[in-house]
Design a protein around this motif. Structure first.
Motif, short mmCIF file in Angstrom:
data_model
loop_
_atom_site.label_atom_id
_atom_site.label_comp_id
_atom_site.label_asym_id
_atom_site.label_seq_id
_atom_site.Cartn_x
_atom_site.Cartn_y
_atom_site.Cartn_z
N ALA A 1 -9.00 4.27 6.46
CA ALA A 1 -7.54 4.29 6.57
C ALA A 1 -7.07 5.68 6.18
CB ALA A 1 -6.92 3.25 5.64
N SER A 2 -6.31 6.30 7.03
CA SER A 2 -5.74 7.59 6.66
C SER A 2 -4.24 7.45 6.57
CB SER A 2 -6.10 8.68 7.68
OG SER A 2 -5.70 8.34 8.97
N ARG A 3 -3.70 8.03 5.54
CA ARG A 3 -2.28 7.91 5.30
C ARG A 3 -1.65 9.29 5.37
NH1 ARG A 3 -3.47 4.11 6.44
NH2 ARG A 3 -3.38 2.01 5.58
N VAL A 4 -0.65 9.43 6.18
CA VAL A 4 0.02 10.70 6.31
C VAL A 4 1.28 10.64 5.45
CG1 VAL A 4 0.96 12.37 7.93
CG2 VAL A 4 -0.83 10.83 8.66
N ILE A 5 1.35 11.54 4.50
CA ILE A 5 2.41 11.46 3.50
C ILE A 5 3.29 12.70 3.61
CG2 ILE A 5 2.91 11.16 1.05
CD1 ILE A 5 1.14 8.95 2.23
N VAL A 6 4.57 12.50 3.65
CA VAL A 6 5.47 13.63 3.48
C VAL A 6 6.11 13.46 2.12
CG1 VAL A 6 7.54 12.56 4.50
CG2 VAL A 6 7.25 15.00 4.60
N CYS A 7 6.16 14.23 1.45
CA CYS A 7 5.92 15.03 0.33
C CYS A 7 7.01 15.26 -0.65
CB CYS A 7 5.75 16.28 0.95
SG CYS A 7 7.38 16.53 1.71
N HIS A 8 6.69 16.10 -1.59
CA HIS A 8 7.61 16.12 -2.72
C HIS A 8 8.63 17.24 -2.60
CE1 HIS A 8 4.62 18.97 -4.50
NE2 HIS A 8 5.64 19.43 -5.18
N HIS A 9 9.85 16.91 -3.01
CA HIS A 9 10.89 17.92 -3.05
C HIS A 9 11.82 17.65 -4.22
CE1 HIS A 9 11.72 14.87 0.10
NE2 HIS A 9 12.88 14.76 -0.49
N CYS A 10 12.26 18.70 -4.84
CA CYS A 10 13.08 18.61 -6.04
C CYS A 10 14.52 18.96 -5.70
CB CYS A 10 12.54 19.55 -7.11
SG CYS A 10 13.56 19.67 -8.57
N PHE A 11 15.44 18.09 -6.03
CA PHE A 11 16.83 18.32 -5.67
C PHE A 11 17.60 19.13 -6.70
CE2 PHE A 11 15.91 15.00 -2.64
CZ PHE A 11 16.60 15.45 -1.53
N ARG A 12 16.89 19.62 -7.74
CA ARG A 12 17.53 20.62 -8.59
C ARG A 12 17.04 21.97 -8.14
NH1 ARG A 12 18.00 21.40 -15.17
NH2 ARG A 12 19.73 22.86 -15.02
N ILE B 1 7.89 10.31 0.80
CA ILE B 1 8.22 9.51 1.98
C ILE B 1 6.96 9.36 2.82
CG2 ILE B 1 9.69 9.28 4.02
CD1 ILE B 1 11.49 11.45 2.68
N ILE B 2 6.51 8.15 3.04
CA ILE B 2 5.39 7.91 3.94
C ILE B 2 5.97 7.69 5.34
CG2 ILE B 2 3.46 6.39 4.50
CD1 ILE B 2 3.19 5.75 1.58
N TYR C 1 0.83 -1.20 0.00
CA TYR C 1 0.00 0.00 0.00
C TYR C 1 0.86 1.26 0.00
CZ TYR C 1 -3.97 3.01 1.06
OH TYR C 1 -4.94 3.99 1.01
N TYR C 2 1.90 1.25 0.83
CA TYR C 2 2.81 2.39 0.85
C TYR C 2 3.39 2.64 -0.54
CZ TYR C 2 3.12 3.21 5.93
OH TYR C 2 2.87 3.56 7.23
N LYS C 3 3.78 1.55 -1.21
CA LYS C 3 4.37 1.68 -2.55
C LYS C 3 3.35 2.25 -3.52
CE LYS C 3 7.75 0.97 -5.49
NZ LYS C 3 9.01 1.73 -5.39
N GLU C 4 2.10 1.79 -3.44
CA GLU C 4 1.06 2.31 -4.32
C GLU C 4 0.88 3.82 -4.13
OE1 GLU C 4 -1.94 -1.58 -4.51
OE2 GLU C 4 -2.53 0.24 -3.43
N ILE C 5 0.81 4.25 -2.87
CA ILE C 5 0.58 5.66 -2.58
C ILE C 5 1.78 6.49 -3.00
CG2 ILE C 5 0.11 7.37 -0.78
CD1 ILE C 5 -2.26 5.58 -1.44
N GLU C 6 2.99 5.99 -2.75
CA GLU C 6 4.19 6.70 -3.18
C GLU C 6 4.18 6.95 -4.68
OE1 GLU C 6 7.46 4.33 -1.95
OE2 GLU C 6 7.24 4.81 0.18
#
Length: 330
Positions: free
Chosen positions: A272-283, A103-104, A85-90
């Motif tokens: 089911a609630s999923r708390v997701i931390v988020c997107h960041h761009c390394f450029r 990152i979940i 499930y984590y992989k699906e949400i990612e």
């Protein structure tokens, strides 16, 4: 579509001890959970059924999306189902948000039937929360992001070079029955007076305290609350907890509420609630890297119009590649 209904929102009115608002983490047994003096107010709650595309994360701080994954039942901590499930949400969030990394860092499953006693609750199994809140305030969000960067093997100073961070919650029912009783309602960010309505909330945990937000009623009764009637397991809310981009919606207050039309609710309903931390761009699109940090595959953006190579350069490159691969340069 049900349309607009009336639901009770437990706004912060005052505190019983005169101190700033505080609450004790739900997984900790206690005889006094919070110092809130709640003021339950019955307000219009607008159904988004049939209008799912009328809201979005950057304008309202919430969205409704489809879930087409394989997980439809409650799963155990550390199980193969949880990993799947984590992989699906990612993967979904990477694609949907254009994220470089997802990152979940936590999940919780909340029962919609008979409330659990304290001894039955833990970090991932909890009762619904019946007051509007945002899980983290900006200071706590910043601390969390630095912690997650360290887990990725990054220096915390990398944070200053990253274009954008978001912390996103996803929320969906589990099982075959739609959510009728105790659904989730989310407040439109545009309807909040952040200077008058928003209050810091201290949450006492097992090992440390964290800071979040709660909200009081405003005198104009301007808050816009949304829900999705008969929400199914193939539907999912996304809503913001934090966004580093300052000119968009920042966060979404959310709470469970008692639905007066919910008499048909089934025993054992769960979400089911999923708390997701988020997107960041390394450029980096902010602070440029100094020259000593640059090399062939890591560069700053160019701010002038150009093509990467001229005609003569192209001919020379083709000849070199032919020779390197055993071909005749002529």
């Amino acid at each position: 579509m049900v349309g607009t209904i009336t639901g009770d929102i437990n706004y912060l009115d005052s505190t019983i001890d005169g101190r700033p608002p505080w609450s004790i983490q739900l997984s900790i047994p206690t005889t006094m959970r919070t110092n809130f003096a709640h003021s339950p107010i019955y307000v219009p709650i607008h159904d988004l059924r049939g209008k799912e595309n009328s809201v979005n994360l950057d304008t309202n701080a919430l969205e409704i999306v489809n879930y087409n994954g394989s997980i439809q039942k409650e799963f155990g901590d550390g199980s193969e189902e949880q990993k799947a499930y984590y992989k699906e949400i990612e993967e979904f969030l990477k694609k949907h948000l254009g994220a470089t990394h997802v990152i979940i860092y936590h999940h919780s499953i909340r029962s919609r039937s008979t409330p659990k006693v304290d001894e039955e609750c833990d970090d991932t199994h909890r009762n619904p929360v019946f007051y509007p809140h945002v899980d983290l305030d900006p200071a706590q969000a910043d601390k969390l992001i630095k912690t997650e960067l360290v887990k990725l093997g990054k220096d915390v100073n990398e944070k200053e070079k990253i274009k954008r961070f978001q912390i996103i919650n996803t929320w969906r029912p589990l099982g075959s029955y739609p959510i009728i009783d105790k659904p989730l309602t989310i407040c439109d960010y545009r309807s909040i007076n952040i200077n008058k309505d928003v209050h810091t909330l201290i949450i006492h945990g097992k090992t440390e305290n964290t800071t979040a937000y709660t909200i009081s009623r405003n005198t104009q009764n301007s808050h816009l609350w949304y829900y999705l009637s008969q929400m199914r397991s193939d539907e999912m809310f996304m809503f913001k907890i934090y966004d580093s981009k300052p000119d968009v919606a920042q966060y979404a207050f959310h709470t469970a509420f008692h639905n007066g039309n919910g008499s048909l609710a089934k025993e054992g309903q769960k979400r089911a609630s999923r708390v997701i931390v988020c997107h960041h761009c390394f450029r980096s699109r902010g602070t440029s890297h100094p020259e000593e940090e640059l090399y062939d595959t890591h560069r700053n953006p160019e701010f002038y119009p150009h093509t990467d190579i001229d005609t003569d350069g192209t001919k020379q490159l083709v000849k070199r590649l032919l020779v390197e691969n055993g071909g005749d340069k002529e």
